[in-house]
Enzyme design. Sequence first.
Site, mmCIF file in Angstrom:
data_model
loop_
_atom_site.group_PDB
_atom_site.id
_atom_site.type_symbol
_atom_site.label_atom_id
_atom_site.label_comp_id
_atom_site.label_asym_id
_atom_site.label_seq_id
_atom_site.Cartn_x
_atom_site.Cartn_y
_atom_site.Cartn_z
ATOM 1 C CE LYS A 9 -4.024 -2.135 2.210
ATOM 2 N NZ LYS A 9 -5.099 -1.939 3.212
ATOM 3 C CE1 TYR A 49 -9.263 -3.377 -0.077
ATOM 4 C CE2 TYR A 49 -8.428 -1.433 -1.194
ATOM 5 C CZ TYR A 49 -8.214 -2.543 -0.402
ATOM 6 O OH TYR A 49 -6.954 -2.828 0.067
ATOM 7 C CG PHE A 57 -13.631 0.763 6.770
ATOM 8 C CD1 PHE A 57 -13.088 0.221 5.608
ATOM 9 C CD2 PHE A 57 -14.301 -0.081 7.638
ATOM 10 C CE1 PHE A 57 -13.216 -1.125 5.311
ATOM 11 C CE2 PHE A 57 -14.448 -1.439 7.343
ATOM 12 C CZ PHE A 57 -13.896 -1.958 6.170
ATOM 13 N NE ARG A 85 -6.498 -13.583 5.335
ATOM 14 C CZ ARG A 85 -6.896 -12.323 5.137
ATOM 15 N NH1 ARG A 85 -6.613 -11.692 4.035
ATOM 16 N NH2 ARG A 85 -7.585 -11.705 6.062
ATOM 17 C CB THR A 91 -7.081 -6.151 9.370
ATOM 18 O OG1 THR A 91 -7.437 -7.343 8.682
ATOM 19 C CG2 THR A 91 -7.454 -4.948 8.521
ATOM 20 N NE ARG A 102 -2.272 -5.793 7.034
ATOM 21 C CZ ARG A 102 -3.251 -6.575 6.598
ATOM 22 N NH1 ARG A 102 -3.605 -7.652 7.284
ATOM 23 N NH2 ARG A 102 -3.884 -6.278 5.481
ATOM 24 C CG ASN A 112 -3.735 -2.355 6.571
ATOM 25 O OD1 ASN A 112 -3.593 -1.903 5.440
ATOM 26 N ND2 ASN A 112 -4.635 -3.276 6.863
ATOM 27 C CG HIS A 115 -5.431 -6.263 -0.109
ATOM 28 N ND1 HIS A 115 -6.598 -6.391 0.611
ATOM 29 C CD2 HIS A 115 -5.565 -7.080 -1.192
ATOM 30 C CE1 HIS A 115 -7.405 -7.244 -0.029
ATOM 31 N NE2 HIS A 115 -6.799 -7.663 -1.126
ATOM 32 C CD GLU A 126 -8.523 -9.464 -3.652
ATOM 33 O OE1 GLU A 126 -7.343 -9.711 -3.324
ATOM 34 O OE2 GLU A 126 -9.381 -9.087 -2.837
HETATM 35 P P1 CMP Z 1 -7.354 -4.681 3.511
HETATM 36 O O1 CMP Z 1 -6.847 -6.043 3.786
HETATM 37 O O2 CMP Z 1 -6.718 -3.938 2.386
HETATM 38 O O3 CMP Z 1 -8.932 -4.744 3.266
HETATM 39 C C1 CMP Z 1 -9.776 -3.637 3.490
HETATM 40 C C2 CMP Z 1 -9.102 -2.529 4.247
HETATM 41 O O4 CMP Z 1 -9.948 -1.621 4.892
HETATM 42 C C3 CMP Z 1 -8.262 -3.128 5.363
HETATM 43 O O5 CMP Z 1 -7.149 -3.806 4.822
HETATM 44 C C4 CMP Z 1 -7.962 -1.896 6.201
HETATM 45 O O6 CMP Z 1 -6.819 -1.201 5.744
HETATM 46 C C5 CMP Z 1 -9.171 -0.993 5.935
HETATM 47 N N1 CMP Z 1 -9.996 -0.821 7.145
HETATM 48 C C6 CMP Z 1 -10.213 0.360 7.776
HETATM 49 N N2 CMP Z 1 -11.013 0.175 8.841
HETATM 50 C C7 CMP Z 1 -11.325 -1.135 8.893
HETATM 51 C C8 CMP Z 1 -12.109 -1.944 9.779
HETATM 52 N N3 CMP Z 1 -12.746 -1.424 10.826
HETATM 53 N N4 CMP Z 1 -12.186 -3.280 9.528
HETATM 54 C C9 CMP Z 1 -11.562 -3.826 8.448
HETATM 55 N N5 CMP Z 1 -10.787 -3.106 7.582
HETATM 56 C C10 CMP Z 1 -10.661 -1.778 7.807
#
Ligand code: CMP
Length: 137
Positions: A9, A49, A57, A85, A91, A102, A112, A115, A126
């Site tokens: 990211k 997304y 969010f 993962r 996350t 992370r 974070n 992804h 994807e």
């Molecule tokens: P990612 O794995 O890229 O998938 C969706 C993204 O939304 C996640 O990582 C986070 O960076 C972002 N995000 C922000 N707030 C939340 C939340 N409350 N729960 C899950 N993902 C979140």
Amino acid sequence: MEQTLSIIKPDAVQKGVIGKIIDRFESNGLKIAAVKKLQLSECDAKAFYAVHKERPFFGELVKFMISGPVVVMVLEGENAVIKNRDLMGATNPKEAKAGTIRADFAESIDANAIHGSDSKENAKIEIEFFFSKREIY
Ligand code: CMP
């Protein structure tokens, strides 16, 4: 051999840790089957997304993902989805286990660092979002 999609990211690209993150994959049995650096458009980020479009969010997520270039990759290896993962960690970096990507490189749940696809089915979708067949080796 299984494949999964990974995105480094904007925060991690900006910090200059692309190489360090790729090393985590290569050192743990995941090959880079495809890789490119690109700037997502707002339209790209919203489409990628789309599954989160009803979440509170979503707006911040899209804004963050277009704030700078990203690196998208296809990772390949045995159990690539789960392995990726595990290497990424939770996350929310505050909940990520020590030694995960992370925990080491991310600041917040928004910024974070990375992804990764959450299932084999989503990995296929994807990967096809970013890469044509002839770009994957
Ligand atoms: P990612 O794995 O890229 O998938 C969706 C993204 O939304 C996640 O990582 C986070 O960076 C972002 N995000 C922000 N707030 C939340 C939340 N409350 N729960 C899950 N993902 C979140």
